[in-house]
Design a protein around this motif. Structure first.
Motif, PDB file in Angstrom:
ATOM      1  N   ARG A  68       0.824  -1.200   0.000  1.00 24.19           N
ATOM      2  CA  ARG A  68       0.000   0.000   0.000  1.00 24.19           C
ATOM      3  C   ARG A  68       0.857   1.247   0.000  1.00 24.19           C
ATOM      4  NH1 ARG A  68      -5.299  -0.592   1.564  1.00 24.19           N
ATOM      5  NH2 ARG A  68      -5.342   1.472   2.476  1.00 24.19           N
ATOM      6  N   TRP A  69       0.352   2.223  -0.681  1.00 24.67           N
ATOM      7  CA  TRP A  69       1.008   3.529  -0.657  1.00 24.67           C
ATOM      8  C   TRP A  69       0.725   4.206   0.668  1.00 24.67           C
ATOM      9  CZ3 TRP A  69       2.710   6.909  -4.956  1.00 24.67           C
ATOM     10  CH2 TRP A  69       3.062   6.149  -6.055  1.00 24.67           C
ATOM     11  N   ASN A 129      -0.554   9.983  -5.832  1.00 20.13           N
ATOM     12  CA  ASN A 129      -1.110   9.432  -4.595  1.00 20.13           C
ATOM     13  C   ASN A 129      -2.630   9.294  -4.661  1.00 20.13           C
ATOM     14  OD1 ASN A 129       0.727   8.773  -2.345  1.00 20.13           O
ATOM     15  ND2 ASN A 129       1.539  10.814  -2.754  1.00 20.13           N
ATOM     16  N   ALA A 174      -9.779  10.145  -1.241  1.00 21.13           N
ATOM     17  CA  ALA A 174      -8.689   9.182  -1.166  1.00 21.13           C
ATOM     18  C   ALA A 174      -8.583   8.582   0.238  1.00 21.13           C
ATOM     19  CB  ALA A 174      -7.370   9.851  -1.556  1.00 21.13           C
ATOM     20  N   ARG A 175      -8.771   9.423   1.278  1.00 25.22           N
ATOM     21  CA  ARG A 175      -8.722   8.911   2.652  1.00 25.22           C
ATOM     22  C   ARG A 175      -9.889   7.962   2.917  1.00 25.22           C
ATOM     23  NH1 ARG A 175      -6.792  14.230   3.981  1.00 25.22           N
ATOM     24  NH2 ARG A 175      -8.933  14.961   4.218  1.00 25.22           N
ATOM     25  N   ARG A 216      -4.828   5.757  -4.551  1.00 24.85           N
ATOM     26  CA  ARG A 216      -5.891   5.498  -3.593  1.00 24.85           C
ATOM     27  C   ARG A 216      -7.230   5.220  -4.284  1.00 24.85           C
ATOM     28  NH1 ARG A 216      -4.306   3.519   1.096  1.00 24.85           N
ATOM     29  NH2 ARG A 216      -2.815   4.851   2.171  1.00 24.85           N
ATOM     30  N   GLN A 217      -7.346   5.599  -5.554  1.00 23.45           N
ATOM     31  CA  GLN A 217      -8.553   5.320  -6.313  1.00 23.45           C
ATOM     32  C   GLN A 217      -8.511   3.937  -6.957  1.00 23.45           C
ATOM     33  OE1 GLN A 217      -9.048   8.536  -9.085  1.00 23.45           O
ATOM     34  NE2 GLN A 217      -9.715   9.987  -7.513  1.00 23.45           N
ATOM     35  N   ALA A 242      -0.641   7.144   3.032  1.00 21.95           N
ATOM     36  CA  ALA A 242      -1.791   8.020   2.837  1.00 21.95           C
ATOM     37  C   ALA A 242      -1.357   9.278   2.120  1.00 21.95           C
ATOM     38  CB  ALA A 242      -2.411   8.383   4.199  1.00 21.95           C
ATOM     39  N   ARG A 297     -11.237   5.997   0.802  1.00 26.42           N
ATOM     40  CA  ARG A 297     -10.965   4.718   0.117  1.00 26.42           C
ATOM     41  C   ARG A 297      -9.896   3.902   0.851  1.00 26.42           C
ATOM     42  NH1 ARG A 297     -12.222   4.179  -5.487  1.00 26.42           N
ATOM     43  NH2 ARG A 297     -13.515   5.884  -6.268  1.00 26.42           N
ATOM     44  N   ALA A 298      -9.078   4.605   1.672  1.00 29.27           N
ATOM     45  CA  ALA A 298      -7.936   3.927   2.312  1.00 29.27           C
ATOM     46  C   ALA A 298      -8.421   2.867   3.298  1.00 29.27           C
ATOM     47  CB  ALA A 298      -7.073   4.953   3.042  1.00 29.27           C
TER      48      ALA A 298
END
Length: 343
Positions: free
Chosen positions: A10-11, A126, A339-340, A130-131, A13, A342-343
């Motif tokens: 995972r990348w 980033n 994005a957050r 996250r998408q 955040a 989806r994390a």
């Protein structure tokens, strides 16, 4: 191809450097920029005519302003298309219209954190990751756009200086700025290749640079050798970035005509390029004051009245920088929030 990163890969955040509290150095940069802009206005209006300056602004032609808006919308379309092509070639298709909003948000990040486009690119990568866009596709598109973007700006800078040289309007300061810019513009993609080589083994001080830390996580996985063999994709990306530069210069030309100043595009193009180069190498956020000073100096060197050069430059900056800042901030925050989620 799996479009979802695994948990072990995972990348981090998404981090946006513009969301950190402003440091004393950043505030000092803004203050210096505002002082430089005020000093420029004072010098120009002292040497020129205040009435003439106000008269120019009061006689704006709406049709030319409308053309400027169309040109700016075209720049966002070109940026989105460049990323769409890169992602599609990497096997991670994304809706083109979704990338338009990200292009505006990227502009806000790039303007807020002047790092030669690194901060905005890190933000965009980033958010895409996250998408659900796989890391390899993000990095492939990043490298493609970096090569195309900086290649286009290098060609444009040399073309702009060539026009000034042919018109016998080049000055020593213009040569100096062009040389410094060429060095900086070449160093950014070379730095990306260095990140590709070192990955997480890069020196600790590199990770503290704005926008760089997010790239280090996956830089070693970028398929650089494979991408550099994709000549058509690189050429298309460079062409789209050349179109962005041409449209921005045309916006300056349009603003001069909106003021009733019939300067040619051959005058506006190198003037915009010089202003852009000065803003790029300047440590002041958004090149505030330095962009305007370089643009006014270049335009006046080519025969544009000082007050007209200042008015045209301020209108250009309003259209390309200040007006898009509000939607850019909103789109950037929305992208980070999604994005957050989806994390």
């Amino acid at each position: 191809m799996d479009h979802h990163p695994t948990a072990s890969r995972r990348w981090p955040a998404p981090r946006a450097d513009h969301e950190r509290p402003a440091t004393t150095l950043q505030w000092a940069g803004w203050l210096l920029g505002l002082l430089a802009l005020a000093a420029l206005a004072g010098i120009v209006l002292r040497r020129g005519e205040v009435e003439r300056f106000l008269g120019l602004l009061g006689s704006l032609a709406p049709a030319w302003l409308g053309l400027a808006v169309v040109l700016q919308l075209a720049t966002y379309a070109c940026v989105a298309t460049a990323w769409w092509l890169g992602l599609d070639r990497a096997g991670a298709h994304r809706p083109w219209n979704a990338l338009i909003g990200l292009a505006v948000a990227k502009l806000f990040v790039d303007q807020s954190v002047p790092t030669g486009g690194i901060a905005g690119t890190a933000f965009l990568v980033n958010v895409l990751a996250r998408q659900g866009v796989p890391r390899s596709a993000c990095m492939a598109t990043l490298v493609t756009n970096f090569v195309g973007f900086h290649g286009a700006y290098l060609l444009s800078a040399l073309a702009g200086m060539g026009l000034l040289w042919l018109r016998h309007d080049a000055r020593p300061w213009m040569h100096t700025i062009t040389i410094v810019f060429v060095i900086v513009a070449a160093a950014v993609p070379l730095g990306l290749f260095a990140l590709h080589h070192y990955g997480r083994r890069a020196p600790a001080w590199v990770e503290r640079l704005p926008g760089v830390a997010a790239l280090l996580e996956a830089a070693a996985e970028a398929p650089v050798a494979q991408l550099l063999r994709r000549g058509r994709l690189l050429a298309a990306t460079a062409a789209l970035n050349l179109a962005v530069i041409a449209a921005d210069a045309a916006t300056l030309w349009t603003m001069l005509h909106a003021l009733g100043l019939h300067a040619s595009y051959a005058v506006a193009y190198p003037s915009f390029l010089l202003a852009m180069m000065v803003a790029t190498v300047s440590p002041i956020p958004m090149g505030l004051g330095t962009f305007e000073a370089a643009s006014v100096a270049a335009l006046s060197t080519q025969g544009v009245p000082l007050e007209g050069a200042l008015a045209g430059t301020l209108l250009l900056r309003g259209c390309t920088t200040w007006v898009p800042m509000a939607p850019g901030l909103w789109l950037a925050r929305r992208a980070l929030r999604e994005a957050r989620d989806r994390a």
